[in-house]
Design a protein around this motif. Sequence first.
Motif, mmCIF file in Angstrom:
data_model
loop_
_atom_site.group_PDB
_atom_site.id
_atom_site.type_symbol
_atom_site.label_atom_id
_atom_site.label_comp_id
_atom_site.label_asym_id
_atom_site.label_seq_id
_atom_site.Cartn_x
_atom_site.Cartn_y
_atom_site.Cartn_z
ATOM 1 N N TYR A 129 0.832 -1.204 0.000
ATOM 2 C CA TYR A 129 0.000 0.000 0.000
ATOM 3 C C TYR A 129 0.871 1.261 0.000
ATOM 4 O O TYR A 129 0.607 2.215 -0.728
ATOM 5 C CB TYR A 129 -0.907 0.025 1.226
ATOM 6 C CG TYR A 129 -1.955 -1.067 1.277
ATOM 7 C CD1 TYR A 129 -2.602 -1.510 0.134
ATOM 8 C CD2 TYR A 129 -2.322 -1.652 2.495
ATOM 9 C CE1 TYR A 129 -3.573 -2.498 0.184
ATOM 10 C CE2 TYR A 129 -3.290 -2.640 2.555
ATOM 11 C CZ TYR A 129 -3.907 -3.069 1.406
ATOM 12 O OH TYR A 129 -4.856 -4.046 1.464
ATOM 13 N N LEU A 146 -5.958 0.729 -3.852
ATOM 14 C CA LEU A 146 -5.614 0.898 -2.444
ATOM 15 C C LEU A 146 -6.772 0.466 -1.560
ATOM 16 O O LEU A 146 -7.939 0.587 -1.948
ATOM 17 C CB LEU A 146 -5.279 2.365 -2.138
ATOM 18 C CG LEU A 146 -3.937 2.894 -2.630
ATOM 19 C CD1 LEU A 146 -3.878 4.408 -2.454
ATOM 20 C CD2 LEU A 146 -2.781 2.234 -1.894
ATOM 21 N N SER A 147 -6.451 -0.022 -0.388
ATOM 22 C CA SER A 147 -7.466 -0.248 0.638
ATOM 23 C C SER A 147 -7.901 1.097 1.200
ATOM 24 O O SER A 147 -7.095 2.025 1.344
ATOM 25 C CB SER A 147 -6.885 -1.123 1.750
ATOM 26 O OG SER A 147 -7.661 -1.017 2.922
ATOM 27 N N SER A 150 -5.840 2.493 4.051
ATOM 28 C CA SER A 150 -4.395 2.676 3.879
ATOM 29 C C SER A 150 -4.019 3.983 3.205
ATOM 30 O O SER A 150 -2.842 4.226 2.960
ATOM 31 C CB SER A 150 -3.839 1.517 3.035
ATOM 32 O OG SER A 150 -4.275 1.631 1.690
ATOM 33 N N THR A 151 -4.981 4.840 2.904
ATOM 34 C CA THR A 151 -4.745 5.867 1.900
ATOM 35 C C THR A 151 -4.119 7.161 2.406
ATOM 36 O O THR A 151 -3.663 7.960 1.606
ATOM 37 C CB THR A 151 -6.068 6.231 1.220
ATOM 38 O OG1 THR A 151 -6.982 6.682 2.232
ATOM 39 C CG2 THR A 151 -6.652 5.033 0.523
ATOM 40 N N VAL A 156 -9.684 7.723 -2.081
ATOM 41 C CA VAL A 156 -9.894 6.483 -2.823
ATOM 42 C C VAL A 156 -11.348 6.391 -3.247
ATOM 43 O O VAL A 156 -12.257 6.597 -2.437
ATOM 44 C CB VAL A 156 -9.516 5.256 -1.966
ATOM 45 C CG1 VAL A 156 -9.953 3.966 -2.664
ATOM 46 C CG2 VAL A 156 -8.022 5.212 -1.736
ATOM 47 N N ASP A 200 -5.704 -3.653 6.795
ATOM 48 C CA ASP A 200 -7.052 -4.070 7.203
ATOM 49 C C ASP A 200 -7.017 -5.075 8.353
ATOM 50 O O ASP A 200 -7.870 -5.040 9.235
ATOM 51 C CB ASP A 200 -7.789 -4.649 5.996
ATOM 52 C CG ASP A 200 -7.985 -3.605 4.922
ATOM 53 O OD1 ASP A 200 -8.942 -2.821 5.024
ATOM 54 O OD2 ASP A 200 -7.165 -3.548 4.003
ATOM 55 N N ARG A 260 -12.597 -5.937 3.838
ATOM 56 C CA ARG A 260 -11.697 -4.901 3.334
ATOM 57 C C ARG A 260 -12.418 -4.183 2.201
ATOM 58 O O ARG A 260 -12.926 -4.815 1.273
ATOM 59 C CB ARG A 260 -10.409 -5.529 2.796
ATOM 60 C CG ARG A 260 -9.529 -4.549 2.002
ATOM 61 C CD ARG A 260 -8.297 -5.209 1.422
ATOM 62 N NE ARG A 260 -8.598 -6.194 0.385
ATOM 63 C CZ ARG A 260 -7.672 -6.856 -0.295
ATOM 64 N NH1 ARG A 260 -6.391 -6.659 -0.029
ATOM 65 N NH2 ARG A 260 -8.037 -7.737 -1.220
ATOM 66 N N GLU A 261 -12.462 -2.866 2.258
ATOM 67 C CA GLU A 261 -13.020 -2.073 1.157
ATOM 68 C C GLU A 261 -11.864 -1.456 0.388
ATOM 69 O O GLU A 261 -11.006 -0.797 0.974
ATOM 70 C CB GLU A 261 -13.928 -0.982 1.710
ATOM 71 C CG GLU A 261 -14.655 -0.172 0.632
ATOM 72 C CD GLU A 261 -15.668 0.785 1.248
ATOM 73 O OE1 GLU A 261 -16.685 0.291 1.789
ATOM 74 O OE2 GLU A 261 -15.428 2.004 1.220
ATOM 75 N N PHE A 262 -11.821 -1.711 -0.925
ATOM 76 C CA PHE A 262 -10.731 -1.136 -1.703
ATOM 77 C C PHE A 262 -11.259 -0.499 -2.972
ATOM 78 O O PHE A 262 -12.391 -0.731 -3.398
ATOM 79 C CB PHE A 262 -9.651 -2.178 -2.017
ATOM 80 C CG PHE A 262 -10.059 -3.270 -2.973
ATOM 81 C CD1 PHE A 262 -9.982 -3.082 -4.346
ATOM 82 C CD2 PHE A 262 -10.490 -4.496 -2.495
ATOM 83 C CE1 PHE A 262 -10.348 -4.090 -5.225
ATOM 84 C CE2 PHE A 262 -10.856 -5.512 -3.369
ATOM 85 C CZ PHE A 262 -10.782 -5.309 -4.735
#
Length: 307
Positions: A129, A146-147, A150-151, A156, A200, A260-262
């Motif tokens: 990431y 990207l998750s 993590s941004t 995102v 995550d 996990r949302e990406f």
Amino acid sequence: MTLLEYRIFHTVTQQGSFARAAQMLHLTPSAISHAVSSMEEACGFALFVRGKGGVSLTRSGEALYPVIRQVLNADEALTQTVDELKGVQRGTVKIGAFNSVCMTWLPQIVTTYKKKYPGVEIEINQGTYDDVIEWIKTGVVDLGFLSAKSTRELAVHPLYRDRLMCVVPKGFRTRNPGYITPEEMRQETFVVQGDATDADTQAFLAKYRFSVRASCRVLDDLSTIAMVESGFGICILPSLILERAHGNVDAYPIEPMEYREFGIAVQNPQMLAPAVRQMAAHIEAFARVKRAEDPATNGGFEPERWM
């Protein structure tokens, strides 16, 4: 300074050698050396450290590098826009992605995109990431996966919810057939990855206030599964990676469900080259199909279009 000098600067940086840069650009080494010297004279400071093993950027050169990348990307966007107005479909799209997207989504995305736009070149950069964030910010890639956790400062655009699974050694029995709870996992030793690759999982552990006993720390998903298979502990992985990564292990969904949302991120949505904009739309369409195939996790999840 000229665009050619910027391209020479970029290529020398990438190749670490005047001679290799000359080969890449079909120029003579003396022409490369002259262009770099001309840039250094215009700047008033050295851009490269010369050595027997090649060249590397000075601190001043490192500071200029992301700005020059942005200039080259803007020039590529201009060229693509002109070609688009002429009815020509060509250009380059550079994508940054983490491991599970590289293994499962990108082969299909690139193949179907190339059928629609055969004149567009695709470059893939795989990393953590943190790598993808840095590549987006410095212009190494045009867009990155990207998750959402993590941004940092990048926005995102969400695309997909990927259920988190608990991976355990073969023969591990849960208290409740077919799933595992955070309370049951609390008693186990974990195999964990670094924060740059495992944002995550770290968020899950923090949410349930786990005091993790880690038997080993690894860098990638395949190594994590191998350590679980060898009996070092259990781990948490998104279900997407388990579509391709297999081992002598079992995987249980976590209840209550965690995911996990990406999605994809870019530096500036208003400044995308046509080929990059087409790729972003292509990825969105692909994600819509994937969400429809997984209603249990993605039911009711329909992000708004972002460009």
